[in-house]
Design an enzyme around this catalytic site. Structure first.
Site, PDB file in Angstrom:
ATOM      1  N   SER A  42      29.180  -5.707 -32.826  1.00  0.00           N
ATOM      2  CA  SER A  42      27.798  -6.125 -33.035  1.00  0.00           C
ATOM      3  C   SER A  42      27.417  -7.212 -32.028  1.00  0.00           C
ATOM      4  O   SER A  42      27.483  -6.977 -30.825  1.00  0.00           O
ATOM      5  CB  SER A  42      27.615  -6.583 -34.485  1.00  0.00           C
ATOM      6  N   ASP A 206      26.491  -0.040 -37.143  1.00  0.00           N
ATOM      7  CA  ASP A 206      27.139  -1.314 -36.829  1.00  0.00           C
ATOM      8  C   ASP A 206      28.646  -1.263 -37.071  1.00  0.00           C
ATOM      9  O   ASP A 206      29.110  -0.804 -38.114  1.00  0.00           O
ATOM     10  CB  ASP A 206      26.517  -2.416 -37.698  1.00  0.00           C
TER      11      ASP A 206
END
Length: 355
Positions: A42, A206
């Site tokens: 991320s 993610d």
């Protein structure tokens, strides 16, 4: 000081990733410190990609300056992605009385954004949808982070179909892979990447759901033993969360630390086997674990502020990261390539089976 080689493991955490920006900025000051590999998830993937692209451009001081320019540009652009006027206004207010905390939580920009994402999907925008990270990565001063020079980059994402982690590296560590690693499903559409083995398109979310950050790529024999983890999500938070927002914050922190804690527990187990001489003549690595963190700062923030990249918050996080890295180097530089600076047995004391 003699050259020392390390791997970096960069956690994800939205706007709080600016803490890692500060850490990297400080580490780049040290000519004796060589970063051999970076595993990022991320915001950690964004930081890792910017760092890799700069360092791989050319060696020595020029590469470090290029990496710093990339990181500065990255976070300047992140701070401009959304209109932060409301956030700056909120931060300019005097502290609210304790009795008004719940009301403030309900009407904060983060609470408003959370409510909107529960009603609307990123797919509701139709042809007007744009992932803002695409332009951020494209406009880096030194954008090529998929080449073979410089530190090896590992980018973790979550396969939507299988729920499994996928780590992209070398030529596969493309801008799409980095966007996939940072794809919060309530805010962004899943990033589709073609699997080179099957030829099928796979959708990714993610990487924090399955590896925050992914540690196992750093166990490769050709990489140094030292893994320096840059923590964004606090490991410890005293007290029991009682309001809905505080409960949601702690659930977020525990969830996004789960994979890291699992990896550290496995490393701790391997270390016990090494200490007992039970891994003789085995092709097993005994990693040296270090952490750069500021749990005091992270306890003062909330998970909701991860979604609000106000320039003031980003500047505060960068400074905190620089300070934490400076303290780490002052206290532990001599330990690198020699011994752990994290007491894993103490970290896991009091956990496990009770009975």
């Amino acid at each position: 000081m003699d050259e020392k080689r390390i791997n970096l493991a960069l956690q994800g955490g939205g706007a709080h990733g600016a803490f890692s920006w500060g850490v990297l900025d400080r580490l780049l000051d040290e000519d004796w410190l060589t970063i051999s590999a970076v595993s990022g998830t991320s915001a950690g993937a964004l930081n890792g990609a910017a760092l890799k692209a700069g360092l791989s451009r050319q060696g020595g001081r020029a590469g470090r300056l290029a990496a710093r320019a990339n990181l500065d540009h990255l976070w300047a652009r992140v701070g401009q992605i959304s209109d932060n006027r409301i956030v700056r206004w909120m931060h300019s207010l005097i502290p609210t009385p304790r009795g008004l905390d719940r009301l403030t939580e309900m009407f904060s920009p983060a609470a408003w954004l959370d409510s909107v994402t529960r009603i609307f999907s990123p797919y509701d925008y139709g042809p007007f949808y744009v992932n803002p990270l695409a332009s951020v990565l494209r406009e880096l001063p030194h954008p090529d982070f998929s080449n073979t020079r410089g530190p090896q980059l590992f980018v973790a994402a979550t396969n939507v179909r299988t729920g499994r982690i996928r780590v992209f590296t070398n030529a596969a560590a493309t801008p799409d892979a980095v966007m996939a690693s940072a794809c919060l499903p309530n805010l962004f559409r899943a990033v589709e990447i073609r699997d080179p083995e099957t030829g099928h398109l796979e959708a990714f979310w993610d990487g924090g759901f399955t590896g925050n950050p992914a540690m196992f790529p750093l166990y490769a024999q050709h990489l140094p033993r030292d893994i320096v983890i840059v923590n964004i999500n606090p490991l410890l938070r005293e007290g029991i969360p009682r309001t809905p927002a505080m409960i949601a914050d702690r659930v977020n922190e525990v969830s996004f630390n789960a994979s890291l804690m699992s990896d550290l527990r496995a490393i701790n187990f391997v270390k016990r086997l090494f200490a007992e001489n039970r891994l003789q003549n085995r092709a097993m690595k005994n990693p040296l674990v270090h952490m750069i963190l500021d749990d005091v700062l992270m306890n003062d923030l909330t998970a909701r502020s991860k979604l609000m990249p106000a320039p003031g918050l980003l500047a505060r996080m960068k400074l905190a990261g620089q300070t934490a890295a400076d303290s780490f180097l002052r206290d532990h530089a001599d330990a690198l390539n020699q011994r752990d600076t994290v007491d894993l047995p103490a970290l896991f004391a009091g956990s496990g089976v009770v009975g």
